[in-house]
Design a protein around this motif. Structure first.
Motif, PDB file in Angstrom:
ATOM      1  N   GLU A  22       4.576  -1.151   5.450  1.00 30.69           N
ATOM      2  CA  GLU A  22       3.917  -1.365   4.156  1.00 30.69           C
ATOM      3  C   GLU A  22       3.110  -2.667   4.082  1.00 30.69           C
ATOM      4  OE1 GLU A  22       6.803  -0.864   1.051  1.00 30.69           O
ATOM      5  OE2 GLU A  22       6.319   1.270   0.843  1.00 30.69           O
ATOM      6  N   PRO A  23       3.687  -3.816   4.450  1.00 26.83           N
ATOM      7  CA  PRO A  23       2.885  -5.051   4.375  1.00 26.83           C
ATOM      8  C   PRO A  23       1.730  -5.078   5.370  1.00 26.83           C
ATOM      9  CG  PRO A  23       5.025  -5.480   5.394  1.00 26.83           C
ATOM     10  CD  PRO A  23       5.077  -4.097   4.853  1.00 26.83           C
ATOM     11  N   ILE A  24       1.847  -4.305   6.434  1.00 29.43           N
ATOM     12  CA  ILE A  24       0.777  -4.254   7.438  1.00 29.43           C
ATOM     13  C   ILE A  24      -0.407  -3.458   6.907  1.00 29.43           C
ATOM     14  CG2 ILE A  24       0.164  -3.429   9.756  1.00 29.43           C
ATOM     15  CD1 ILE A  24       3.159  -3.873  10.483  1.00 29.43           C
ATOM     16  N   PHE A  25      -0.129  -2.309   6.290  1.00 29.00           N
ATOM     17  CA  PHE A  25      -1.199  -1.470   5.747  1.00 29.00           C
ATOM     18  C   PHE A  25      -1.676  -1.971   4.384  1.00 29.00           C
ATOM     19  CE2 PHE A  25       0.836   1.978   8.438  1.00 29.00           C
ATOM     20  CZ  PHE A  25      -0.207   2.038   9.356  1.00 29.00           C
ATOM     21  N   GLY A  26      -0.838  -2.764   3.713  1.00 28.42           N
ATOM     22  CA  GLY A  26      -1.199  -3.236   2.375  1.00 28.42           C
ATOM     23  C   GLY A  26      -1.128  -2.146   1.331  1.00 28.42           C
TER      24      GLY A  26
ATOM     25  N   HIS B 227      -2.184   3.935  14.323  1.00 29.05           N
ATOM     26  CA  HIS B 227      -1.495   3.539  15.549  1.00 29.05           C
ATOM     27  C   HIS B 227      -1.217   2.036  15.553  1.00 29.05           C
ATOM     28  CE1 HIS B 227      -1.666   1.653  19.550  1.00 29.05           C
ATOM     29  NE2 HIS B 227      -0.839   2.634  19.906  1.00 29.05           N
ATOM     30  N   ASP B 228      -2.258   1.250  15.285  1.00 27.21           N
ATOM     31  CA  ASP B 228      -2.111  -0.205  15.342  1.00 27.21           C
ATOM     32  C   ASP B 228      -1.097  -0.697  14.301  1.00 27.21           C
ATOM     33  OD1 ASP B 228      -3.998  -0.081  17.306  1.00 27.21           O
ATOM     34  OD2 ASP B 228      -5.633  -0.928  16.112  1.00 27.21           O
ATOM     35  N   GLY B 229      -1.132  -0.072  13.112  1.00 31.06           N
ATOM     36  CA  GLY B 229      -0.206  -0.476  12.062  1.00 31.06           C
ATOM     37  C   GLY B 229       1.234  -0.132  12.380  1.00 31.06           C
TER      38      GLY B 229
END
Length: 329
Positions: free
Chosen positions: A62-66, A273-275
């Motif tokens: 969640e914090p990665i994708f915002g 993928h990166d997230g």
């Protein structure tokens, strides 16, 4: 005057080109992703391994994708209902499906109209060996003791697995074949949590489920592992021998990953993928996996897809032997 007019024209032309691009067309930037919540379809009930890992992954992502990453449990037909919904979802990256080995098994058996290639793989996340277990108060202290009774009194002992055609069910069938024992196999289509509940409740004598899914009950002294169906002992249970060490050459595991519909744009899949890869590297996610004795196994989307196609080739003969492939109409 002419020189001034000529210079002014060049400046205007330069400005126009900078705004429209060299081809004379306005540049179109790729749409930002994600701009709204992402959903992960878990094709099994809450409490099982696939559900638990997906929830931990969502929390770290969640914090990665915002954006919020929510879990949707769509239970039915040993995962086929949720997986079918995942295949048919909009190919925009906002609906991800938690893939498990049934993603390969259902198309082989003819239970669904889609194939593995109707999905596009994001990444592989996990792999766990299957185990044979009993309650801690069971009279069977070793695998040999369990097998001996199942030979002497065929079908007197109940073995809990997942639904017919699930990898734990196939492992149970293989266990019988390799050992010569005969159990009454009890399938649980909704997931490992239901099978474990029946084992704990005394409705099953043994279970053929991943060791990771039973980990908390093993550590609480409620379940005893008799064998790991893998080539190597598990890090979390170093004192539990493998089936091979006990004379039975068997290796079965449950693996998991993330997928989206095949037509999802590659640029969106890369963001996913990166997230999710960063989420797998989150110390909180790693701690969760280690605490639950889940095995982290990262691989790229391309390699994960190749892996699933190879699994199709390997498992097709076993399913044919078990008589679980539907005849084509």
């Amino acid at each position: 005057m002419r020189k001034t007019t000529w210079m002014a024209g060049l400046i205007i032309l330069a400005l126009v080109l900078s705004l429209t691009g060299c081809g004379g067309e306005k540049k179109v930037e790729a749409p930002k992703f994600p701009t709204k919540p992402i959903s992960i379809i878990v094709p099994y009930g809450a409490g099982g391994g696939t559900d638990a890992i997906a929830r931990a992954m969502a929390k770290s992502a969640e914090p990665i994708f915002g954006q919020p990453v929510t879990i949707i449990n769509k239970v039915g037909a040993n995962g086929a209902v949720g997986m079918t919904d995942g295949v048919n979802a909009a190919a925009d990256g906002y609906t991800v499906t938690a893939a498990a080995i049934e993603t390969v098994l259902h198309p082989i058996m003819g239970n669904v109209k889609w194939k593995v290639d109707d999905y596009k793989s994001i990444l592989m996340t996990n792999s766990d060996p299957i185990s044979i277990a009993v309650r801690a108060d069971s009279p069977y202290k070793t695998l040999a003791e369990l097998i001996a009774v199942a030979k002497q009194k065929p079908e007197s002992l109940k073995l809990a697995t997942l639904a017919p055609g699930a990898i734990t069910h196939l492992a149970g069938l293989s266990f019988q074949e390799k050992t010569g024992a005969k159990f009454t196999i009890m399938p649980f289509p909704s997931g490992g949590a239901a099978a474990i509940t029946d084992l704990l409740g005394g409705h099953a004598d043994a279970a053929c489920i991943t060791a990771a899914e039973m980990s908390q009950h093993v550590k609480a002294g409620k379940i005893r592992l008799l064998a790991i169906l893998d080539g190597n002992r598990m890090k979390g249970f170093p004192n539990v021998p493998t089936a091979k060490e006990q004379g039975y050459d068997m290796a079965f595991s449950v693996w998991r990953g993330m997928t989206v519909p095949a037509k999802t744009p590659d640029a969106v899949v890369k963001v996913l993928h990166d997230g999710f890869k960063k989420a797998m590297e989150d110390p909180n996610f790693i701690a969760f996996m280690e605490k639950g004795d889940f095995g982290i196994r990262y691989d790229t989307g391309a390699n994960f897809h190749t892996f699933m196609n190879n699994e199709t080739k390997l498992l097709t003969p076993l399913l044919k032997q078990a008589g679980l492939i539907k005849k084509q109409q």
